[in-house]
Design a protein around this motif. Structure first.
Motif, PDB file in Angstrom:
ATOM      1  N   ARG A  47     -15.226  11.289  10.922  1.00  0.00           N
ATOM      2  CA  ARG A  47     -15.455  12.444  11.460  1.00  0.00           C
ATOM      3  C   ARG A  47     -14.244  12.959  12.581  1.00  0.00           C
ATOM      4  N   TYR A  48     -14.158  14.323  12.631  1.00  0.00           N
ATOM      5  CA  TYR A  48     -13.257  14.650  13.561  1.00  0.00           C
ATOM      6  C   TYR A  48     -13.260  14.087  15.160  1.00  0.00           C
ATOM      7  N   GLY A  49     -12.112  13.794  15.711  1.00  0.00           N
ATOM      8  CA  GLY A  49     -11.994  12.935  16.847  1.00  0.00           C
ATOM      9  C   GLY A  49     -11.994  11.555  16.757  1.00  0.00           C
ATOM     10  N   GLN A  50     -12.458  10.916  15.606  1.00  0.00           N
ATOM     11  CA  GLN A  50     -12.095   9.485  15.659  1.00  0.00           C
ATOM     12  C   GLN A  50     -10.766   9.152  15.323  1.00  0.00           C
ATOM     13  N   SER A  51     -10.593   7.739  15.660  1.00  0.00           N
ATOM     14  CA  SER A  51      -9.338   7.207  15.383  1.00  0.00           C
ATOM     15  C   SER A  51      -9.414   5.593  14.639  1.00  0.00           C
ATOM     16  N   GLY A  52      -8.395   5.271  14.154  1.00  0.00           N
ATOM     17  CA  GLY A  52      -8.205   3.795  13.539  1.00  0.00           C
ATOM     18  C   GLY A  52      -7.854   3.771  12.211  1.00  0.00           C
ATOM     19  N   THR A  53      -8.015   2.498  11.727  1.00  0.00           N
ATOM     20  CA  THR A  53      -7.551   2.164  10.282  1.00  0.00           C
ATOM     21  C   THR A  53      -8.167   2.865   9.104  1.00  0.00           C
ATOM     22  N   THR A 116      -8.044  -2.231  -4.501  1.00  0.00           N
ATOM     23  CA  THR A 116      -8.347  -3.563  -4.328  1.00  0.00           C
ATOM     24  C   THR A 116      -7.835  -4.394  -3.134  1.00  0.00           C
ATOM     25  N   PRO A 117      -8.593  -4.658  -2.104  1.00  0.00           N
ATOM     26  CA  PRO A 117      -7.920  -5.323  -1.106  1.00  0.00           C
ATOM     27  C   PRO A 117      -6.986  -6.713  -1.774  1.00  0.00           C
ATOM     28  N   ARG A 118      -6.176  -7.009  -0.888  1.00  0.00           N
ATOM     29  CA  ARG A 118      -5.394  -8.271  -1.363  1.00  0.00           C
ATOM     30  C   ARG A 118      -5.704  -9.325  -0.337  1.00  0.00           C
ATOM     31  N   PRO A 119      -5.463 -10.402  -0.770  1.00  0.00           N
ATOM     32  CA  PRO A 119      -5.866 -11.658   0.312  1.00  0.00           C
ATOM     33  C   PRO A 119      -4.631 -11.453   1.299  1.00  0.00           C
ATOM     34  N   ALA A 120      -4.996 -11.585   2.499  1.00  0.00           N
ATOM     35  CA  ALA A 120      -4.035 -11.351   3.598  1.00  0.00           C
ATOM     36  C   ALA A 120      -3.060 -12.527   3.901  1.00  0.00           C
ATOM     37  N   LEU A 142       4.582  -2.664   4.643  1.00  0.00           N
ATOM     38  CA  LEU A 142       5.116  -1.379   5.442  1.00  0.00           C
ATOM     39  C   LEU A 142       5.652  -0.359   4.399  1.00  0.00           C
ATOM     40  N   GLY A 143       6.149  -0.434   3.271  1.00  0.00           N
ATOM     41  CA  GLY A 143       6.658   0.413   2.389  1.00  0.00           C
ATOM     42  C   GLY A 143       5.503   0.949   1.900  1.00  0.00           C
ATOM     43  N   ARG A 144       4.625   0.103   1.271  1.00  0.00           N
ATOM     44  CA  ARG A 144       3.004   0.765   0.986  1.00  0.00           C
ATOM     45  C   ARG A 144       2.219   1.842   1.993  1.00  0.00           C
ATOM     46  N   THR A 145       2.679   1.486   3.358  1.00  0.00           N
ATOM     47  CA  THR A 145       2.032   2.231   4.492  1.00  0.00           C
ATOM     48  C   THR A 145       2.622   3.522   4.616  1.00  0.00           C
ATOM     49  N   TYR A 146       3.908   3.349   4.940  1.00  0.00           N
ATOM     50  CA  TYR A 146       4.792   4.344   5.520  1.00  0.00           C
ATOM     51  C   TYR A 146       5.870   4.832   4.657  1.00  0.00           C
ATOM     52  N   GLY A 147       6.041   4.374   3.471  1.00  0.00           N
ATOM     53  CA  GLY A 147       7.318   4.658   2.491  1.00  0.00           C
ATOM     54  C   GLY A 147       8.621   3.964   3.355  1.00  0.00           C
ATOM     55  N   TYR A 148       8.430   2.941   3.591  1.00  0.00           N
ATOM     56  CA  TYR A 148       9.332   2.357   4.624  1.00  0.00           C
ATOM     57  C   TYR A 148      10.129   1.532   3.553  1.00  0.00           C
ATOM     58  N   GLY A 149      11.442   2.218   3.455  1.00  0.00           N
ATOM     59  CA  GLY A 149      12.358   1.353   2.302  1.00  0.00           C
ATOM     60  C   GLY A 149      13.472   0.580   2.708  1.00  0.00           C
ATOM     61  N   LYS A 181      -4.815  -9.659  12.540  1.00  0.00           N
ATOM     62  CA  LYS A 181      -5.357  -8.314  12.964  1.00  0.00           C
ATOM     63  C   LYS A 181      -4.351  -7.124  12.185  1.00  0.00           C
ATOM     64  N   THR A 182      -3.067  -7.390  12.306  1.00  0.00           N
ATOM     65  CA  THR A 182      -2.349  -6.471  11.612  1.00  0.00           C
ATOM     66  C   THR A 182      -2.262  -6.672  10.316  1.00  0.00           C
ATOM     67  N   TRP A 183      -2.494  -7.740   9.738  1.00  0.00           N
ATOM     68  CA  TRP A 183      -2.343  -7.893   8.184  1.00  0.00           C
ATOM     69  C   TRP A 183      -3.550  -7.268   7.678  1.00  0.00           C
ATOM     70  N   ALA A 184      -4.642  -7.425   8.491  1.00  0.00           N
ATOM     71  CA  ALA A 184      -6.062  -6.833   8.004  1.00  0.00           C
ATOM     72  C   ALA A 184      -6.035  -5.471   8.014  1.00  0.00           C
ATOM     73  N   ALA A 185      -5.521  -4.806   8.992  1.00  0.00           N
ATOM     74  CA  ALA A 185      -5.676  -3.342   9.100  1.00  0.00           C
ATOM     75  C   ALA A 185      -4.453  -2.798   8.025  1.00  0.00           C
ATOM     76  N   LEU A 186      -3.438  -3.472   7.823  1.00  0.00           N
ATOM     77  CA  LEU A 186      -2.420  -2.997   6.809  1.00  0.00           C
ATOM     78  C   LEU A 186      -3.101  -3.069   5.305  1.00  0.00           C
ATOM     79  N   ASN A 187      -3.873  -4.054   5.103  1.00  0.00           N
ATOM     80  CA  ASN A 187      -4.312  -4.178   3.937  1.00  0.00           C
ATOM     81  C   ASN A 187      -5.595  -3.217   3.659  1.00  0.00           C
ATOM     82  N   LYS A 188      -6.451  -2.955   4.794  1.00  0.00           N
ATOM     83  CA  LYS A 188      -7.599  -1.849   4.469  1.00  0.00           C
ATOM     84  C   LYS A 188      -6.828  -0.651   4.450  1.00  0.00           C
TER      85      LYS A 188
END
Length: 198
Positions: A47-53, A116-120, A142-149, A181-188
């Motif tokens: 809901r509104y005001g929350q943050s995170g993955t 489907t989450p991938r093995p980190a 990163l490319g899948r997250t931000y379109g970083y090419g 932690k970063t791999w898990a967050a990217l995966n999610k």
């Protein structure tokens, strides 16, 4: 005898909704595909005001649907407007609260292969890293997250800024070190956005 056993196995798999030899790629091909309803049902209410993955995954899912969101990880006014519009268009009460019906419409409607989450990865990537496998894996996420090419073959300053931005948006210390932690967050985030590709 062997042919009969293989035929029986294929029939059983087909009855279970599985095609022999099917993988992620065939799940994304034309025709009927398995949907991500099971994964969508695991997602928490947002809901509104929350943050995170989960919020960042929501934003990137909506962005892929044409909404002007950047994936900040904060559920603010722009995200609220996008969620309410999406809910209205899908016959869901436009409360702005992303619950099970909204998750099913956003994530459950996508092919399983996209969510489907991938093995980190089991390695860390440090600023200045030049290992092609590690840097290539990081670029893929990163490319899948931000379109970083960027086609850097080393973990240079531009990529480090993207990682730090991602870490801040997901409540991870913005060190630029890509660990568990970063791999898990990217995966999610990629799984919620439905950006794994085929």
């Amino acid at each position: 005898m062997r042919t009969a056993v293989l035929g029986l196995l294929a029939a059983l798999l087909t009855g279970l909704g599985v095609t022999a030899g099917a993988g992620v790629a065939s799940a994304c091909a034309g025709g009927p595909v398995a949907r991500s309803a099971a994964f969508a049902s695991t997602l928490p209410q947002v809901r509104y005001g929350q943050s995170g993955t989960t919020v960042q995954g929501l934003q990137l899912n909506l962005k892929d649907r044409g909404y002007s969101l950047t994936g900040t990880g904060y559920y603010g006014p722009l995200t609220l407007a996008a969620v309410k519009d999406f809910q209205r268009k899908h016959g869901i009460n436009p409360s702005g609260i992303v619950g099970s019906r909204t998750w099913q419409a956003l994530v459950g409607s996508k092919a399983v292969g996209l969510t489907t989450p991938r093995p980190a990865p089991r390695f860390s990537v440090y600023p200045g890293e030049r290992d092609r496998v590690k840097v290539g894996t990081l670029l893929g996420y990163l490319g899948r997250t931000y379109g970083y090419g960027d086609s850097d073959t080393w973990y240079g300053p531009a990529m480090q800024q993207q990682v730090k931005r991602f870490q801040k948006a997901n409540g991870i210390k913005a060190s630029g070190i890509v660990g568990a932690k970063t791999w898990a967050a990217l995966n999610k985030v990629i799984s919620i956005a439905g950006n794994w590709g085929c």
